[in-house]
Design a protein around this motif. Structure first.
Motif, short mmCIF file in Angstrom:
data_model
loop_
_atom_site.label_atom_id
_atom_site.label_comp_id
_atom_site.label_asym_id
_atom_site.label_seq_id
_atom_site.Cartn_x
_atom_site.Cartn_y
_atom_site.Cartn_z
N ARG A 9 9.92 -1.09 -15.86
CA ARG A 9 9.88 -2.24 -14.96
C ARG A 9 8.88 -1.91 -13.85
NH1 ARG A 9 14.89 -4.91 -11.57
NH2 ARG A 9 13.59 -6.08 -10.12
N PHE A 10 7.83 -2.70 -13.76
CA PHE A 10 6.83 -2.51 -12.72
C PHE A 10 7.47 -2.85 -11.37
CE2 PHE A 10 3.72 -4.56 -9.90
CZ PHE A 10 2.83 -3.52 -9.73
N ILE A 11 7.29 -1.94 -10.39
CA ILE A 11 7.84 -2.15 -9.06
C ILE A 11 6.75 -2.48 -8.06
CG2 ILE A 11 9.17 -1.12 -7.17
CD1 ILE A 11 10.82 -1.68 -9.72
N GLY A 12 5.69 -1.70 -8.05
CA GLY A 12 4.62 -1.98 -7.09
C GLY A 12 3.46 -1.04 -7.23
N ILE A 13 2.40 -1.41 -6.53
CA ILE A 13 1.16 -0.66 -6.55
C ILE A 13 0.71 -0.46 -5.11
CG2 ILE A 13 -0.32 -2.71 -6.74
CD1 ILE A 13 -1.97 -1.07 -8.83
N ASP A 14 -0.09 0.54 -4.86
CA ASP A 14 -0.63 0.80 -3.54
C ASP A 14 -1.24 -0.49 -2.98
OD1 ASP A 14 -2.05 1.63 -1.28
OD2 ASP A 14 -3.16 3.20 -2.31
N PRO A 15 -0.75 -0.96 -1.82
CA PRO A 15 -1.25 -2.23 -1.29
C PRO A 15 -2.72 -2.18 -0.87
CG PRO A 15 0.19 -1.16 0.31
CD PRO A 15 0.28 -0.38 -0.97
N ASP A 16 -3.27 -1.00 -0.71
CA ASP A 16 -4.68 -0.87 -0.35
C ASP A 16 -5.55 -0.54 -1.55
OD1 ASP A 16 -3.91 -1.38 2.23
OD2 ASP A 16 -4.27 0.65 2.97
N PRO B 64 0.54 7.66 -1.19
CA PRO B 64 0.37 7.41 0.24
C PRO B 64 1.66 6.93 0.91
CG PRO B 64 -0.65 5.66 -1.05
CD PRO B 64 -0.19 6.70 -2.02
N ALA B 65 1.84 7.31 2.15
CA ALA B 65 3.04 6.94 2.90
C ALA B 65 3.21 5.43 3.00
CB ALA B 65 3.01 7.56 4.30
N ARG B 66 2.12 4.68 2.93
CA ARG B 66 2.24 3.22 3.00
C ARG B 66 3.01 2.65 1.82
NH1 ARG B 66 -3.25 4.31 2.39
NH2 ARG B 66 -3.97 4.06 0.25
N MET B 67 3.28 3.48 0.79
CA MET B 67 4.05 3.02 -0.36
C MET B 67 5.55 3.28 -0.23
SD MET B 67 1.57 3.75 -3.61
CE MET B 67 2.72 2.92 -4.71
N VAL B 68 5.99 3.74 0.92
CA VAL B 68 7.42 3.99 1.12
C VAL B 68 8.27 2.76 0.77
CG1 VAL B 68 9.18 4.48 2.88
CG2 VAL B 68 7.15 5.93 2.70
N PRO B 69 7.90 1.55 1.19
CA PRO B 69 8.72 0.39 0.81
C PRO B 69 8.82 0.20 -0.72
CG PRO B 69 7.26 -0.20 2.61
CD PRO B 69 6.84 1.16 2.12
N VAL B 70 7.75 0.49 -1.42
CA VAL B 70 7.75 0.38 -2.89
C VAL B 70 8.69 1.43 -3.48
CG1 VAL B 70 6.32 0.52 -4.96
CG2 VAL B 70 5.42 -0.57 -2.91
N LEU B 71 8.65 2.65 -2.95
CA LEU B 71 9.53 3.71 -3.43
C LEU B 71 10.99 3.39 -3.13
CD1 LEU B 71 7.35 6.76 -2.42
CD2 LEU B 71 7.78 5.93 -4.74
N ARG B 72 11.27 2.81 -1.96
CA ARG B 72 12.65 2.41 -1.64
C ARG B 72 13.16 1.38 -2.65
NH1 ARG B 72 11.19 2.22 4.34
NH2 ARG B 72 11.92 4.24 5.07
N LYS B 73 12.32 0.40 -2.94
CA LYS B 73 12.72 -0.62 -3.91
C LYS B 73 12.97 0.02 -5.28
CE LYS B 73 11.48 -4.91 -6.16
NZ LYS B 73 10.53 -5.99 -6.33
N ALA B 74 12.10 0.94 -5.68
CA ALA B 74 12.28 1.61 -6.97
C ALA B 74 13.59 2.39 -7.00
CB ALA B 74 11.10 2.55 -7.24
N CYS B 75 13.95 3.03 -5.90
CA CYS B 75 15.21 3.77 -5.83
C CYS B 75 16.39 2.81 -5.99
CB CYS B 75 15.33 4.53 -4.52
SG CYS B 75 14.18 5.92 -4.39
N ASP B 76 16.33 1.67 -5.32
CA ASP B 76 17.39 0.67 -5.46
C ASP B 76 17.52 0.16 -6.89
OD1 ASP B 76 17.92 0.93 -2.76
OD2 ASP B 76 16.87 -0.90 -2.18
N VAL B 77 16.40 -0.10 -7.53
CA VAL B 77 16.42 -0.57 -8.93
C VAL B 77 17.00 0.51 -9.83
CG1 VAL B 77 14.97 -1.19 -10.90
CG2 VAL B 77 14.54 -2.24 -8.66
N ALA B 78 16.56 1.75 -9.65
CA ALA B 78 17.04 2.85 -10.50
C ALA B 78 18.53 3.08 -10.34
CB ALA B 78 16.27 4.13 -10.19
N GLU B 79 19.04 2.88 -9.12
CA GLU B 79 20.47 3.08 -8.86
C GLU B 79 21.30 1.83 -9.16
OE1 GLU B 79 20.50 6.40 -5.33
OE2 GLU B 79 20.39 4.30 -4.74
N GLY B 80 20.62 0.73 -9.45
CA GLY B 80 21.33 -0.50 -9.74
C GLY B 80 21.89 -1.18 -8.50
#
Length: 85
Positions: A4-11, A66-82
């Motif tokens: 499941r695609f979550i996100g890409i570097d916004p820059d 990059p640190a600017r991807m922290v929101p993407v990583l948080r979302k991925a953690c939520d998805v992985a944990e259900g």
């Protein structure tokens, strides 16, 4: 494997961008990132972690995100944990 695609570097530009997916079946994050320089890779491999053998196994890799991807990583953690809202 169904990712499941979550996100890409916004820059990002048009090529080679840090990207985050989740393998929902396995509950794992799948990351694409920049390769570190040899100095950083060696520093990571030399880092001592209690209870673990030194070095880096050949089947593992260090990547940079990059640190600017922290929101993407948080979302991925939520998805992985259900726990995604």
């Amino acid at each position: 494997m169904a990712l499941r695609f979550i996100g890409i570097d916004p820059d990002t530009g048009q090529q080679g961008s840090p990207t985050v997916w989740v393998d929902e079946a396995k509950g794992e994050l799948v990351l694409q990132g920049w390769k570190p320089d040899r100095e950083l890779e060696a520093e990571c491999a030399a880092f001592e972690v209690p209870g673990h053998a030194p070095g880096m196994p050949p089947h593992e890799a260090v990547i940079r995100i990059p640190a600017r991807m922290v929101p993407v990583l948080r979302k991925a953690c939520d998805v992985a944990e259900g726990t995604e809202l």
